[in-house]
Each structure stands twice: as C-alpha cells, then as structure tokens.
Write a protein that holds these residues in place. Structure first.
Motif, PDB file in Angstrom:
ATOM      1  N   GLN A 108       0.845  -1.195   0.000  1.00 61.17           N
ATOM      2  CA  GLN A 108       0.000   0.000   0.000  1.00 61.17           C
ATOM      3  C   GLN A 108       0.886   1.253   0.000  1.00 61.17           C
ATOM      4  O   GLN A 108       1.905   1.306   0.681  1.00 61.17           O
ATOM      5  N   ALA A 109       0.496   2.257  -0.766  1.00 62.46           N
ATOM      6  CA  ALA A 109       1.335   3.453  -0.930  1.00 62.46           C
ATOM      7  C   ALA A 109       1.448   4.253   0.363  1.00 62.46           C
ATOM      8  O   ALA A 109       0.485   4.386   1.119  1.00 62.46           O
ATOM      9  N   THR A 110       2.642   4.766   0.615  1.00 63.35           N
ATOM     10  CA  THR A 110       2.814   5.794   1.640  1.00 63.35           C
ATOM     11  C   THR A 110       2.622   7.153   0.951  1.00 63.35           C
ATOM     12  O   THR A 110       2.357   7.222  -0.244  1.00 63.35           O
ATOM     13  N   VAL A 111       2.803   8.236   1.692  1.00 63.74           N
ATOM     14  CA  VAL A 111       2.676   9.572   1.087  1.00 63.74           C
ATOM     15  C   VAL A 111       4.045  10.152   0.744  1.00 63.74           C
ATOM     16  O   VAL A 111       4.178  11.351   0.526  1.00 63.74           O
ATOM     17  N   SER A 112       5.066   9.300   0.662  1.00 60.36           N
ATOM     18  CA  SER A 112       6.427   9.811   0.469  1.00 60.36           C
ATOM     19  C   SER A 112       6.647  10.464  -0.883  1.00 60.36           C
ATOM     20  O   SER A 112       7.592  11.235  -1.055  1.00 60.36           O
ATOM     21  N   ALA A 113       5.800  10.147  -1.872  1.00 61.84           N
ATOM     22  CA  ALA A 113       5.999  10.703  -3.214  1.00 61.84           C
ATOM     23  C   ALA A 113       5.974  12.224  -3.215  1.00 61.84           C
ATOM     24  O   ALA A 113       6.593  12.860  -4.071  1.00 61.84           O
ATOM     25  N   SER A 114       5.277  12.811  -2.259  1.00 60.42           N
ATOM     26  CA  SER A 114       5.168  14.277  -2.220  1.00 60.42           C
ATOM     27  C   SER A 114       6.114  14.904  -1.200  1.00 60.42           C
ATOM     28  O   SER A 114       6.023  16.104  -0.932  1.00 60.42           O
ATOM     29  N   VAL A 115       7.022  14.097  -0.633  1.00 61.72           N
ATOM     30  CA  VAL A 115       7.904  14.590   0.431  1.00 61.72           C
ATOM     31  C   VAL A 115       9.346  14.658  -0.055  1.00 61.72           C
ATOM     32  O   VAL A 115       9.881  13.671  -0.563  1.00 61.72           O
ATOM     33  N   ASP A 116       9.969  15.789   0.116  1.00 63.63           N
ATOM     34  CA  ASP A 116      11.399  15.954  -0.160  1.00 63.63           C
ATOM     35  C   ASP A 116      12.133  15.792   1.167  1.00 63.63           C
ATOM     36  O   ASP A 116      12.343  16.751   1.909  1.00 63.63           O
ATOM     37  N   PHE A 117      12.498  14.557   1.482  1.00 62.02           N
ATOM     38  CA  PHE A 117      13.084  14.264   2.786  1.00 62.02           C
ATOM     39  C   PHE A 117      14.400  15.006   3.013  1.00 62.02           C
ATOM     40  O   PHE A 117      14.699  15.415   4.134  1.00 62.02           O
ATOM     41  N   ALA A 118      15.196  15.172   1.961  1.00 55.72           N
ATOM     42  CA  ALA A 118      16.467  15.883   2.120  1.00 55.72           C
ATOM     43  C   ALA A 118      16.218  17.329   2.528  1.00 55.72           C
ATOM     44  O   ALA A 118      16.897  17.866   3.411  1.00 55.72           O
ATOM     45  N   ALA A 119      15.248  17.969   1.892  1.00 52.20           N
ATOM     46  CA  ALA A 119      14.920  19.356   2.234  1.00 52.20           C
ATOM     47  C   ALA A 119      14.369  19.450   3.652  1.00 52.20           C
ATOM     48  O   ALA A 119      14.675  20.392   4.398  1.00 52.20           O
ATOM     49  N   VAL A 120      13.555  18.461   4.038  1.00 59.31           N
ATOM     50  CA  VAL A 120      13.009  18.444   5.396  1.00 59.31           C
ATOM     51  C   VAL A 120      14.138  18.311   6.416  1.00 59.31           C
ATOM     52  O   VAL A 120      14.162  19.001   7.436  1.00 59.31           O
ATOM     53  N   ALA A 121      15.082  17.410   6.131  1.00 60.18           N
ATOM     54  CA  ALA A 121      16.200  17.215   7.042  1.00 60.18           C
ATOM     55  C   ALA A 121      16.999  18.502   7.229  1.00 60.18           C
ATOM     56  O   ALA A 121      17.350  18.878   8.356  1.00 60.18           O
ATOM     57  N   LEU A 122      17.295  19.183   6.142  1.00 60.38           N
ATOM     58  CA  LEU A 122      18.035  20.447   6.229  1.00 60.38           C
ATOM     59  C   LEU A 122      17.249  21.487   7.016  1.00 60.38           C
ATOM     60  O   LEU A 122      17.811  22.230   7.832  1.00 60.38           O
ATOM     61  N   ALA A 123      15.938  21.532   6.776  1.00 63.59           N
ATOM     62  CA  ALA A 123      15.101  22.489   7.500  1.00 63.59           C
ATOM     63  C   ALA A 123      15.058  22.175   8.994  1.00 63.59           C
ATOM     64  O   ALA A 123      14.853  23.077   9.815  1.00 63.59           O
ATOM     65  N   CYS A 124      15.284  20.908   9.358  1.00 63.08           N
ATOM     66  CA  CYS A 124      15.270  20.498  10.764  1.00 63.08           C
ATOM     67  C   CYS A 124      16.621  20.671  11.444  1.00 63.08           C
ATOM     68  O   CYS A 124      16.722  20.456  12.656  1.00 63.08           O
ATOM     69  N   GLY A 125      17.652  21.020  10.690  1.00 68.18           N
ATOM     70  CA  GLY A 125      18.947  21.249  11.314  1.00 68.18           C
ATOM     71  C   GLY A 125      20.036  20.278  10.948  1.00 68.18           C
ATOM     72  O   GLY A 125      21.158  20.376  11.458  1.00 68.18           O
ATOM     73  N   TYR A 126      19.737  19.293  10.077  1.00 73.98           N
ATOM     74  CA  TYR A 126      20.807  18.419   9.580  1.00 73.98           C
ATOM     75  C   TYR A 126      21.833  19.293   8.863  1.00 73.98           C
ATOM     76  O   TYR A 126      21.491  20.280   8.200  1.00 73.98           O
ATOM     77  N   GLN A 127      23.101  18.925   8.946  1.00 67.35           N
ATOM     78  CA  GLN A 127      24.164  19.735   8.373  1.00 67.35           C
ATOM     79  C   GLN A 127      24.437  19.401   6.909  1.00 67.35           C
ATOM     80  O   GLN A 127      25.087  20.163   6.201  1.00 67.35           O
ATOM     81  N   TYR A 128      23.929  18.261   6.467  1.00 65.94           N
ATOM     82  CA  TYR A 128      24.123  17.842   5.070  1.00 65.94           C
ATOM     83  C   TYR A 128      22.987  16.897   4.700  1.00 65.94           C
ATOM     84  O   TYR A 128      22.555  16.088   5.513  1.00 65.94           O
ATOM     85  N   ALA A 129      22.500  17.013   3.473  1.00 61.81           N
ATOM     86  CA  ALA A 129      21.462  16.105   2.991  1.00 61.81           C
ATOM     87  C   ALA A 129      21.509  16.051   1.474  1.00 61.81           C
ATOM     88  O   ALA A 129      21.781  17.056   0.812  1.00 61.81           O
ATOM     89  N   THR A 130      21.250  14.868   0.954  1.00 61.76           N
ATOM     90  CA  THR A 130      21.234  14.699  -0.498  1.00 61.76           C
ATOM     91  C   THR A 130      20.227  13.628  -0.858  1.00 61.76           C
ATOM     92  O   THR A 130      19.893  12.771  -0.032  1.00 61.76           O
ATOM     93  N   SER A 131      19.747  13.665  -2.087  1.00 63.62           N
ATOM     94  CA  SER A 131      18.831  12.644  -2.599  1.00 63.62           C
ATOM     95  C   SER A 131      19.470  11.958  -3.789  1.00 63.62           C
ATOM     96  O   SER A 131      20.170  12.597  -4.589  1.00 63.62           O
ATOM     97  N   CYS A 132      19.242  10.662  -3.926  1.00 66.23           N
ATOM     98  CA  CYS A 132      19.767   9.940  -5.080  1.00 66.23           C
ATOM     99  C   CYS A 132      18.819   8.812  -5.452  1.00 66.23           C
ATOM    100  O   CYS A 132      17.967   8.411  -4.646  1.00 66.23           O
ATOM    101  N   GLN A 133      18.994   8.303  -6.663  1.00 66.28           N
ATOM    102  CA  GLN A 133      18.094   7.261  -7.144  1.00 66.28           C
ATOM    103  C   GLN A 133      18.788   6.255  -8.058  1.00 66.28           C
ATOM    104  O   GLN A 133      18.130   5.492  -8.765  1.00 66.28           O
ATOM    105  N   THR A 134      20.120   6.246  -8.030  1.00 69.22           N
ATOM    106  CA  THR A 134      20.884   5.208  -8.717  1.00 69.22           C
ATOM    107  C   THR A 134      21.963   4.698  -7.767  1.00 69.22           C
ATOM    108  O   THR A 134      22.352   5.389  -6.813  1.00 69.22           O
ATOM    109  N   LEU A 135      22.467   3.507  -8.041  1.00 70.78           N
ATOM    110  CA  LEU A 135      23.512   2.936  -7.192  1.00 70.78           C
ATOM    111  C   LEU A 135      24.801   3.746  -7.267  1.00 70.78           C
ATOM    112  O   LEU A 135      25.486   3.942  -6.254  1.00 70.78           O
ATOM    113  N   ASP A 136      25.127   4.247  -8.438  1.00 71.09           N
ATOM    114  CA  ASP A 136      26.340   5.054  -8.566  1.00 71.09           C
ATOM    115  C   ASP A 136      26.217   6.351  -7.778  1.00 71.09           C
ATOM    116  O   ASP A 136      27.177   6.786  -7.117  1.00 71.09           O
TER     117      ASP A 136
END
Length: 379
Positions: free
Chosen positions: A301-329
């Motif tokens: 069953q689908a979660t709502v993650s498709a509309s969430v930019d987790f990296a941006a959320v992490a940075l907004a919460c105070g993480y010092q670095y965040a990135t998103s990726c979608q390939t193994l390389d």
C-alpha cells in the motif's frame, strides 16, 4: 472467513463511508478491498494516532468512519482515543488486529500486546467484539457496533484474528505514487530505481567494522541480516519509526559513527525525530532513508512519500548535510561525499518496491542482538 467486498458492502449498508489507517498483514485484504473500490475514500495515515484524529475530523464533517490498525500500534492510538474522542464524544469504528494471539506463533514484538489487547481496550473504555469471520455474523456484528457508536457517541472496536478476510490483491490500475519536480517520475514497475538489497550491498561494501548500524523494522533489517549478520548491526523489530530516535540516543553516547537505515513509512510515522536530531546535531550520525513509496511488509500500500522531499526536510530540521539519489552510482558518490561534510547527514535514496524472493528473519533473538550490540559499542 469472509471477503473484503462482503465486509465493505455490509459496512456501506450500515453507513460507513470513510476509511483511514495504517497497514498490517492481517488487514491487507481489507485495505486492498477499500483501495480497489473507487467509490470509497481511504486515507493512509503515517501513524495510528493520526488515523484516529483524521477519522474524528471526517466524522465532524458528516462521515461515518472506520479506523484500521495493527494492535502493536494500538498504543499510538490510545492518546487520541482517550483525549480526543472521549471528551468530544466522537464515535469511530476501530478495527484492530490481534497479532501475538496466545497460542498462535508470531514475532517477538507482538507478544506483549497480544496478551493485553482486549484488556487495554477495556481499560480505556472502548467496548469490543470479535471481528466477524462468517457471512452469518457479519451483519449482526456491524449492526451491534453501530448501535453502540450511535448510543454512546464513542469508539467501538472489532478485534481481527489472523485469516479473517480472504486474500485480495490490489488491482493493476490502482493509482501508484508519482514523483515529479526534482525527482524523475517512477514507472509502475519501479524499473528505473535500484532495489533495497542492491543498495544494502553497496552500503555493506563501503562500511567498516567500527560503524554502528541500526536497521528499521520490516524488510530492511531482514535483508541486512540475510546479506551479513555482524555484531555491529541492530535489527529493530516492532517500534516502527523508532530507529532514528534510537540512533540519536546511541550517537550522543559513543564516539563511533552511527548509521540509521530507515524506511519512508517509518520516517513518516515519527517525523518529529528529524527535528530532535537536527537540534542535537550529533556529529557522528548518518541517516540513510530507503524510500520505496510503499508499506512493503503489508502488501505494497502506498505511503505519502511521493510528495515529500526528505532531504529538504532534514536540512530544514537542522541536519548539516542532505542529499537525494536514485541510482547505485549516485548512492556510492553520496557515501563518499558524506565523509567530507558536517553531520548529522541524510542520504535519501529512492528505491523500487519489493524484496528478496526468499527472505527469512533474523535467527538471533532480539535480546541477544541488543546485548552484543551493547558490547560492540563498549569496545
């Protein structure tokens, strides 16, 4: 055993027209049946307590509601059931599963709740009945529940045992999450995205023997155990959403690098953890979020993650670095890159749904996993 369509049809005749909840494998056929019905509305919640509150709002707007959840998550629902529904006198039909039912083998995380489910409902003032398993008991059970809901204007629970509803698959045309904007769109098969096990293999190849690893509940920990069982690994069972908070507790009390292997459903369930991590800024914490857009352990069953930019959320919460990726390389690059940045850091990885075809469970008991992990940290 009844079918999902039989339950949905009778519930409809009784006036129930709004469904929300968090999946459980016992609930999979019923949730799939609701999702397959284009007339009904189902809101997938990030936690059981959220589902109770969503249903309360829907009732205020004139709907007759059903909340579905696993009994292991019933604790998350206790607060709104007692401090929202009770004082405001808001009724809702609660369907909770009975994982850990005495005498029926189940996973260790369900043992305690399995023995107290009915007592807990009674303690918080929620009357209950056994979920109907025959067509003969279906109508009278729902009718009795409906009478209680209307007379008391408070929740009523149906406790579902294993195998109560016949298996039902999601229809092929059931809408899947679509990713737009800064991410490529996911195909229905997820072919453009790596599998979780492939990402875990890359992670293990790049991780040294002194890094503490905490894997979230579900198939993430099971796949990690299948690939490599190490004393530095902690495979969380149950306590969905708690891996990142546990990781913070470890990171604040060790000099070792701590890696949390999280999932989108778990991260969404306890999104406040990101703010607490960001506020405390542990310089040794790396948060890897494996996002397949679905609840993989309960039928996809689908979660709502498709509309969430987790990296941006992490940075907004105070993480010092965040990135998103979608390939193994790209994931390999992110693992190398994170070593050169301040932490806490997040690597958000879009992955394909699915898991290993023959996936077992950790054969090491949770208590032994915990003790050897504690010994590893003390080295």
């Amino acid at each position: 055993m009844i079918t999902a369509s039989e339950f949905i049809a009778e519930a409809g005749r009784q006036g129930f027209d709004f469904y929300t909840g968090v999946p459980c494998s016992f609930l999979t056929p019923l949730i799939n049946g609701v999702l397959n019905d284009r007339v009904l509305k189902y809101v997938g919640a990030t936690s059981e307590g959220e589902a109770v509150a969503i249903a309360a709002g829907a009732w205020l707007a004139g709907r007759q509601t059903v909340v579905m959840c696993q009994n292991s998550g019933l604790g998350n629902a206790v607060n709104p059931l007692t401090s929202l529904n009770a004082p405001f006198f808001i009724p809702s039909l609660l369907i909770t599963t009975w994982r850990g039912q005495p005498g029926i083998p189940d996973e260790p995380q369900h043992q305690v709740m399995g023995t107290i489910t009915q007592d807990l409902l009674k303690l918080i003032g929620v009357p209950q009945a056994r979920f109907p398993t025959t067509t003969e008991t279906l109508a009278p059970t729902l009718a009795a529940a409906n009478v209680s809901l209307h007379e008391r204007s408070l929740p009523f629970a149906l406790v579902m045992e294993k195998g109560s509803v016949q298996t039902e698959e999601l229809k092929p045309d059931t809408p899947l999450p679509r990713i737009t904007g800064r991410h490529v769109e996911r195909t229905a098969s997820g072919a453009s995205l790596p599998t979780r096990v492939a990402v875990l293999e890359r992670f293990l190849a790049a991780t040294d023997d002194e890094t503490a690893v905490i894997a979230t509940t579900g198939k993430c920990g099971r796949e990690l155990f299948t690939l490599a069982d190490r004393p530095q690994h902690l495979y969380q069972v149950g306590s969905m959403g708690g891996a990142s908070a546990m990781g913070l507790g470890v990171a604040l009390n060790t000099a070792k690098t701590v890696v949390v292997l999280d999932g989108d459903g778990a991260a969404l369930m306890k999104m406040g953890n990101l703010a607490t991590i960001g506020a405390n800024r542990p310089a040794n914490l790396i948060h890897i979020l494996l996002d397949n857009g679905v609840h993989d352990s309960t039928g996809g069953q689908a979660t709502v993650s498709a509309s969430v930019d987790f990296a941006a959320v992490a940075l907004a919460c105070g993480y010092q670095y965040a990135t998103s990726c979608q390939t193994l390389d790209d994931f390999d690059d992110a693992l190398r890159d994170v070593a050169n940045h301040a932490r806490p850091a997040m690597i958000h990885v879009r992955i394909a749904p699915g898991s290993l075809a023959t996936l077992g469970r950790p054969t090491v008991a949770p208590v032994d996993v915990a003790r050897r992990f504690k010994a590893f940290l003390a080295r």
